[in-house]
Design an enzyme around this catalytic site. Sequence first.
Site, mmCIF file in Angstrom:
data_model
loop_
_atom_site.group_PDB
_atom_site.id
_atom_site.type_symbol
_atom_site.label_atom_id
_atom_site.label_comp_id
_atom_site.label_asym_id
_atom_site.label_seq_id
_atom_site.Cartn_x
_atom_site.Cartn_y
_atom_site.Cartn_z
ATOM 1 N N GLU A 1 -1.197 -6.965 7.319
ATOM 2 C CA GLU A 1 -0.370 -8.387 8.288
ATOM 3 C C GLU A 1 -0.783 -7.964 9.991
ATOM 4 O O GLU A 1 -0.958 -8.777 10.732
ATOM 5 C CB GLU A 1 0.875 -8.591 8.416
ATOM 6 C CG GLU A 1 1.594 -9.778 6.948
ATOM 7 C CD GLU A 1 2.582 -9.510 6.543
ATOM 8 O OE1 GLU A 1 3.293 -10.457 6.599
ATOM 9 O OE2 GLU A 1 2.835 -8.196 5.522
ATOM 10 N N ALA B 1 1.075 -0.882 0.396
ATOM 11 C CA ALA B 1 -0.115 0.084 0.203
ATOM 12 C C ALA B 1 1.286 1.219 -0.244
ATOM 13 O O ALA B 1 0.400 2.112 -1.140
ATOM 14 C CB ALA B 1 -1.022 -0.034 1.270
HETATM 15 MO MO1 MOS Z 1 3.053 -11.696 3.431
HETATM 16 S S1 MOS Z 1 3.859 -13.752 4.485
HETATM 17 O O1 MOS Z 1 4.140 -11.083 3.028
HETATM 18 O O2 MOS Z 1 1.816 -12.184 1.912
#
Ligand code: MOS
Length: 733
Positions: A699, A505
């Site tokens: 994440e 992003a």
């Molecule tokens: Mo993420 S584990 O860097 O797709």
Amino acid sequence: MKSYIGTPTSRVDGRAKVTGAAQYAGEFNVPGLAYGSVVASTIPKGRIARIDASKALAVEGVINVFTHENRPSMAGTDRAYMDDVAPGGSPFRPLYDDKIRFNGQPIALVVAEEWEVAEFAASLVRVEYRAEEFVTDLHAQLDEAFVVDKPERPRGNAEKAYAAAAVRHEAEYFIPIEHHNPMELFAATVVWNRNGKLTVHDKTQGVQNVQRYICGVFGLEPDDVQVVSPFVGGAFGSGLRPQYEVVLAVLAAQALKRSVRLVLTRAQMYGLGYRPATIERVALGAKAGGTLDAITQEAIAMTSQYEEFSRNDTAWSEMLYKSANVKYVHKLTRLDVPTPADMRAPGATTGVFALECAMDELAVALKIDPMELRLRCYSDREQSHDVPFTSKQLRECYRQGAEAFGWNQRNPEPRSMRDGSDLVGWGMATGIWEALQMPTAARIVLTANGHAEVSCATSDIGTGTYTIMAQVAADMLGLSIDNITVKLGDSTLPQAQVEGGSWTAASVAHAIAAAADEIRKELLALARKIPGSPLANVQEDDVRLADGMIVSKSDASRAASIADAMRHSALDRIEHEKSAEFADDSKHARNTHSAIFAEVKVDEPLDVIRVTRIVDAVAAGRILNTKTAHSQVLGSVVWGIGMALHEETLVDHTFGRIMNANIAEYHVPVNADVQDIKVIFVDEPDDIVNPLGIKGVGEIGIVGVAAAIANAVYHATGKRVRDLPITLDKLQR
Ligand code: MOS
């Protein structure tokens, strides 16, 4: 003028996805397509003594069977097989030789006119092995563990401080192997063009990574191979490195001079990368008042015999909380398995699970509320390098999350809260991840009719990249989002890293902003050429693009339309490609944070655990799209529920073979497991991390979730389960 950044914008690719117009790697059709099916090894280690494909070759419709004995020429150096995100070591080479390195290793590829024929013929390939001694159990190999990561700057004397601490907690936590189970199977459709060039449709998080890799392995020129992957049905780490399906499909297409499709089976997906089983030993020493004197964390994870895969499990414990004495060490031990891979927030998901369970146990020992303990250990500066954060609104995450959850209603006593026959448990944890950005380029083509095409080789693994690219372009160019077309997932487009690490992003948004700024400057130059131009004497910095116009910021009456400016110079289109450049900044730490609050209800006679509520309060800088970002965190929380209660790859170490290589017996959360999830984005302005203040949310949402649930299970039952997943049999042992 409507601004799109920061709004809950629906996916611009949503219609294509729900109507089936979006095509995935295994769905591209061309005339004369042949179909592959993989034969995988059934032993973990040894040699192929004999491989007999005669029965398979005799099946009508079978075109060829490729093995290490008859494969076309492939590169012979490790360097050729090193992709952009390869760990150290010697990468796996599919069909290269007779050596078996792991159970489920591809050892033959059957190619036929029909997929069903290939699949049937693959079952007729007979293999004789010379089996060798192997080891697949992490716990059996602890003596062989070697150090891969230690602090750059150890702090104090953690052993001494721990020994002297008033209150101590020390425990070992365990995270089992977890496998990726994206909806889309790994697949490649390789189109063999008449001129011998290849168009490779592959499921990947990085088309340019796959392109360079394929060129290396097969000795091809970049112009000979175009890799495209416009849609990806889930990946989150499994598609960062090129997988073997693309190698085998290219190999067959080259050898047969025809187009080939290879789709792996769900069972074969368990022969790819995975989250490594990891033992985490944490020791915390504190003063009676709840400030930390010592933190030590040791992680022992597994890797393959041929590569050293590891992620940062332990250094989070060094940076998250204030403590004068810190020590950590990360070790690996080698097993006869495929190399592990990244899985959503790799390292943090596992390392922070252990740290945050340990913090909960310390809070119990101290008789301090677990959130209060985190606040007493709060660090406004990143502890390992003693630098400030570009921004850190974690305090606000705790406050808003606790308020939304009703944390102050918690009775600290385990087994004290009930709902009918259910025990109720409330637990919490902290999450942390990095805010990264990578060199990335974007191209904008603006046509005089006010339409822009924005392109970049990045992927969209379902996270919403198409949409945020359109939003940023629309805002920067002053156009309606309906007039923006986004192109991505094509190796011929401007350069991008693999889509990973939550960096896309920020990276792609700044590339678009940079390209849009070039467009803006050119449009101003064109507008100035119009006779009697209202923008003749306006400074470059004073001009912005809005509503299809080039406008003075200080005097809105001074404006010219984009269409007029371009037509006056007889231009139909203008085009700019620009890279985002991010200054190195070692004076700040760049992180996202979160506070997770979980409620579980445990059926007392049966010990069935249900996660009834989660609040995840996230501080991740500016949220580009509150709708897609919300979905990212929602999905992360669901995965965290899976990690806490369901997910576990079971290996029979007698055979070195996975026993539950399917989604019937490898459990993931289903609809009934997912109840009330509330996502909060805490306001976190940040003009240091990057000009647009973007940190990424792919994440952070999973980190800490499993710990919050484990802590809630303890609070409900009084039973501490330190080895995931928390299944009901563990509550009864
Ligand atoms: Mo993420 S584990 O860097 O797709």
